[in-house]
Design a protein around this motif. Structure first.
Motif, mmCIF file in Angstrom:
data_model
loop_
_atom_site.group_PDB
_atom_site.id
_atom_site.type_symbol
_atom_site.label_atom_id
_atom_site.label_comp_id
_atom_site.label_asym_id
_atom_site.label_seq_id
_atom_site.Cartn_x
_atom_site.Cartn_y
_atom_site.Cartn_z
ATOM 1 N N ALA A 38 9.620 14.316 -15.107
ATOM 2 C CA ALA A 38 9.820 13.284 -14.095
ATOM 3 C C ALA A 38 9.931 13.922 -12.721
ATOM 4 O O ALA A 38 10.479 15.019 -12.569
ATOM 5 C CB ALA A 38 11.087 12.489 -14.420
ATOM 6 N N GLN A 39 9.419 13.214 -11.726
ATOM 7 C CA GLN A 39 9.459 13.725 -10.367
ATOM 8 C C GLN A 39 10.673 13.156 -9.625
ATOM 9 O O GLN A 39 11.058 12.010 -9.831
ATOM 10 C CB GLN A 39 8.190 13.331 -9.618
ATOM 11 C CG GLN A 39 6.919 13.826 -10.286
ATOM 12 C CD GLN A 39 5.677 13.377 -9.555
ATOM 13 O OE1 GLN A 39 5.464 13.728 -8.402
ATOM 14 N NE2 GLN A 39 4.848 12.607 -10.224
ATOM 15 N N PHE A 203 -3.328 10.313 -0.989
ATOM 16 C CA PHE A 203 -1.899 10.522 -0.762
ATOM 17 C C PHE A 203 -1.605 11.960 -0.364
ATOM 18 O O PHE A 203 -0.730 12.216 0.473
ATOM 19 C CB PHE A 203 -1.122 10.144 -2.028
ATOM 20 C CG PHE A 203 0.322 9.830 -1.783
ATOM 21 C CD1 PHE A 203 0.690 8.763 -0.979
ATOM 22 C CD2 PHE A 203 1.332 10.579 -2.380
ATOM 23 C CE1 PHE A 203 2.024 8.458 -0.762
ATOM 24 C CE2 PHE A 203 2.665 10.284 -2.169
ATOM 25 C CZ PHE A 203 3.024 9.220 -1.356
ATOM 26 N N ALA A 204 -2.341 12.903 -0.937
ATOM 27 C CA ALA A 204 -2.132 14.314 -0.612
ATOM 28 C C ALA A 204 -2.671 14.690 0.757
ATOM 29 O O ALA A 204 -2.309 15.741 1.301
ATOM 30 C CB ALA A 204 -2.769 15.200 -1.677
ATOM 31 N N ALA A 249 0.482 13.325 -15.798
ATOM 32 C CA ALA A 249 0.324 12.628 -17.065
ATOM 33 C C ALA A 249 1.570 11.844 -17.435
ATOM 34 O O ALA A 249 1.485 10.854 -18.160
ATOM 35 C CB ALA A 249 -0.009 13.628 -18.171
ATOM 36 N N GLY A 250 2.748 12.262 -16.952
ATOM 37 C CA GLY A 250 3.977 11.611 -17.363
ATOM 38 C C GLY A 250 4.718 10.875 -16.278
ATOM 39 O O GLY A 250 5.736 10.236 -16.555
ATOM 40 N N ALA A 251 4.253 10.938 -15.040
ATOM 41 C CA ALA A 251 4.961 10.274 -13.939
ATOM 42 C C ALA A 251 3.954 9.864 -12.877
ATOM 43 O O ALA A 251 3.003 10.595 -12.593
ATOM 44 C CB ALA A 251 6.012 11.201 -13.337
ATOM 45 N N SER A 252 4.181 8.693 -12.292
ATOM 46 C CA SER A 252 3.267 8.159 -11.284
ATOM 47 C C SER A 252 3.913 8.156 -9.914
ATOM 48 O O SER A 252 5.141 8.106 -9.793
ATOM 49 C CB SER A 252 2.857 6.719 -11.646
ATOM 50 O OG SER A 252 2.162 6.682 -12.869
ATOM 51 N N ILE A 253 3.076 8.202 -8.887
ATOM 52 C CA ILE A 253 3.562 7.990 -7.522
ATOM 53 C C ILE A 253 4.191 6.600 -7.462
ATOM 54 O O ILE A 253 3.607 5.623 -7.932
ATOM 55 C CB ILE A 253 2.401 8.091 -6.518
ATOM 56 C CG1 ILE A 253 1.838 9.522 -6.474
ATOM 57 C CG2 ILE A 253 2.847 7.645 -5.123
ATOM 58 C CD1 ILE A 253 0.521 9.638 -5.714
ATOM 59 N N ASN A 285 -4.787 2.185 9.166
ATOM 60 C CA ASN A 285 -3.960 2.575 8.028
ATOM 61 C C ASN A 285 -4.844 3.384 7.089
ATOM 62 O O ASN A 285 -5.655 2.833 6.355
ATOM 63 C CB ASN A 285 -3.402 1.340 7.318
ATOM 64 C CG ASN A 285 -2.495 1.704 6.136
ATOM 65 O OD1 ASN A 285 -2.393 2.859 5.735
ATOM 66 N ND2 ASN A 285 -1.839 0.701 5.569
ATOM 67 N N ILE A 286 -4.691 4.703 7.120
ATOM 68 C CA ILE A 286 -5.520 5.590 6.313
ATOM 69 C C ILE A 286 -4.731 6.174 5.148
ATOM 70 O O ILE A 286 -5.081 7.229 4.623
ATOM 71 C CB ILE A 286 -6.165 6.695 7.169
ATOM 72 C CG1 ILE A 286 -5.110 7.637 7.750
ATOM 73 C CG2 ILE A 286 -7.004 6.099 8.294
ATOM 74 C CD1 ILE A 286 -5.705 8.908 8.372
ATOM 75 N N GLY A 287 -3.665 5.470 4.741
ATOM 76 C CA GLY A 287 -2.860 5.906 3.615
ATOM 77 C C GLY A 287 -3.347 5.323 2.303
ATOM 78 O O GLY A 287 -4.295 4.533 2.243
ATOM 79 N N ALA A 288 -2.649 5.683 1.221
ATOM 80 C CA ALA A 288 -3.106 5.323 -0.122
ATOM 81 C C ALA A 288 -2.643 3.950 -0.573
ATOM 82 O O ALA A 288 -3.410 3.203 -1.180
ATOM 83 C CB ALA A 288 -2.637 6.383 -1.125
ATOM 84 N N ASP A 289 -1.377 3.600 -0.314
ATOM 85 C CA ASP A 289 -0.800 2.464 -1.016
ATOM 86 C C ASP A 289 -0.020 1.470 -0.163
ATOM 87 O O ASP A 289 0.059 0.300 -0.529
ATOM 88 C CB ASP A 289 0.164 2.965 -2.108
ATOM 89 C CG ASP A 289 -0.517 3.777 -3.188
ATOM 90 O OD1 ASP A 289 -1.565 3.343 -3.689
ATOM 91 O OD2 ASP A 289 -0.001 4.863 -3.528
#
Length: 529
Positions: A38-39, A203-204, A249-253, A285-289
């Motif tokens: 987990a992050q 996002f990166a 694989a186990g945690a999402s943004i 807005n050039i972001g991801a989400d």
């Protein structure tokens, strides 16, 4: 510099057990571990430690495609965010990529070098150019270590305004090339759904602004020579090790988690104006989400264009809503006397199943120094001032076809659908193709509990109504927020799309990158009349 390698057209790929291939590739390149953990996302204040706010606004570098071929190096990079070193991904070493400048009637040549451990590509968001070949083709896949040259033929009559570019990677790896004579792999059978990698890469850091022509050219003489500012908005979630958070694989943004909102990659910079000065701001807005609900405290925006498409007349707005991918060209006029104020994003919720964002100051605006000379008066346009470059109104256009798209998601918010299906590269959303030279009317329904910003590649559309309310001033745009369902009644937006100039596969999707990655994407085949 690596030699140029042929990319792979993902529409023609050989289908094998992709889930196993992707998982194995991720482990091999170190993107995930065999056992994901987990992050931890610190508070915004903790993430901002080591950053120094308030520095003068430093706009991204400009890359003029009319003067030379442009190279974009996509790589993992250690970048400085207002003095704090952060690990992310970058074009040419910067968290905000260079602002690409393109000219109507010319061909832009842009070479992407992929120095990442995963596959990538480019999408030139909002451009009216071919979606096929080596143009704005999202099905191109550039594997690690390879290079690819895009050639964008910009029509002479192209709208002049603000656009953007970003990774549109529809997977972390490219399939092996096939043996056909055209050098591409070919789909052998329908394939299981495979998540994309758009969210991780944007996002990166893999995004930047893009300007076509000069939108000042259609303004009245009094404001035609105003200064311009590119104001690119993106956020960064920084973990305890100084890396921008990534899905594994186990945690999402978690787009609802604490984050640092940046302007041109800086923390709360200061934009300077002279008293009485008017500037043209290119807001993107050039972001991801995440969404931005912009306000300039005590002042109004004089809106000229949306998503790079000019309005027929200027509009005064106290607030502007920018979901991911949205842009506005606006005039802002400083007061006659020295003063300061803040550009901020107000608190906002995009629905009970979505996110809730706090009020956050973004950029200080400081009006100081000598007042603009009375002999050269500048002022924001009064609302209703006619503008000369707006596309044709489609309200009375004959309709060749009506279609319905239903946006939905599962209760966990991890699987997303259009018309009950997740995205497939092998299968268009509609069996019946659209024809060039026609206008279609689409009804877009949202049955979920969160708003979805709906984006169409290749050509801007015209919104007729949102939840039954007609649009006051007809205009074109390429991204529209489809409201969430209320008490079981779907949100509803009606648009008209003119299919012009380019046959091929026109893509559309929710522009919350996590949603498109996980299925809320499709395309329509466009054929000659």
């Amino acid at each position: 510099m690596r030699p140029e390698s042929p990319p792979i057209d993902l529409q023609r790929r050989v289908r094998i057990t992709l889930a196993a291939v992707v998982a194995a590739a991720l482990v091999a390149v170190g993107t995930i571990s065999a056992v994901a953990t987990a992050q931890t996302v610190p508070t915004t204040a903790q993430q901002e430690q080591g950053m120094t706010p308030g520095a003068p606004l430093a706009e991204p570098a400009v890359a003029d495609t009319d003067q030379a071929e442009v190279t974009l190096d996509a790589t993992k990079a250690r970048v400085s965010v207002s003095g704090r070193e952060v690990w992310g991904q970058a074009y040419n070493g910067a968290l905000v990529g260079p602002t690409l400048h393109l000219e109507p009637g010319r061909t832009a040549t842009i070479t992407l070098h992929n120095r990442l451990p995963v596959a990538t590509n480019l999408h030139f968001h909002g451009l009216h150019t071919s979606p096929e070949g080596n143009s704005d083709n999202p099905f191109v896949c550039v594997p690690p270590g390879a290079s690819y040259t895009y050639r964008l033929a910009i029509p002479a009559e192209h709208q002049q305004g603000t656009f953007w570019y970003h990774s549109h990677a529809m997977g972390t790896s490219c399939p092996p090339p096939g043996t056909s004579s055209d050098g591409h792999a070919h789909a052998m059978s329908p394939a299981p759904f495979t998540p994309g990698d758009v969210e991780n890469q944007i996002f990166a850091g893999l995004s930047g602004a893009m300007v076509v022509g000069d939108s000042r050219s259609s303004l009245p003489d009094s404001v035609r020579d105003v200064s311009t500012r590119t104001i690119a908005l993106k956020d960064a979630q920084i973990d305890t090790s100084g890396k921008i958070v990534q899905s594994t694989a186990g945690a999402s943004i978690d787009s609802n988690a604490p984050t640092v909102r940046l302007v041109d990659g800086q923390l709360r910079p200061t934009l300077s104006m002279r008293p009485g000065e008017t500037q043209l701001w290119r807001l993107a807005n050039i972001g991801a989400d995440i969404f931005y609900r912009l306000q300039l405290d005590g002042y109004a925006f004089s809106v000229l264009a949306e998503d790079g498409n000019e309005y027929s007349q200027s509009v005064s707005a106290a607030e502007l809503l920018l979901p991911p991918g949205k842009r506005f060209d606006v005039l802002v006029t400083a007061p006659a006397a020295p003063a300061s104020t803040w550009l901020r994003t107000l608190n906002y919720s995009n629905g009970p199943q979505g996110d809730t964002y706090p009020d956050t100051p973004l950029m200080k605006v400081d009006a100081s120094g000598p007042r603009v000379a009375p002999s050269a008066p500048q002022s924001a346009l009064s609302a209703g001032t006619p503008l000369r470059g707006a596309p044709a109104d489609l309200t009375a256009a004959p309709i060749a076809q009506r279609r319905t798209l239903a946006l939905s998601e599962d209760s966990s918010g991890t699987a997303f659908f259009i018309n009950g299906r997740r995205f497939s590269m092998d299968q268009p959303t509609f069996d019946i193709a659209a024809k060039l030279g026609t206008v279609e009317e689409w009804t877009i329904l949202n049955t979920s509990g969160e708003d979805h910003p709906f984006h169409v590649h290749t050509n801007a559309f015209q919104v007729l109504s949102s939840n039954g309310a007609p649009v006051a001033s007809p205009h074109r745009q390429d991204t529209v927020v489809v409201p969430h369902a209320v008490n079981g009644t779907p949100g509803k937006v009606v648009i008209r799309q003119a299919f012009s100039d380019y046959a091929g596969n026109w893509m559309f999707h929710c522009h919350i990158a996590a949603h498109e990655d996980n299925g809320m994407m499709g395309y329509i085949r466009v054929v000659g009349a």
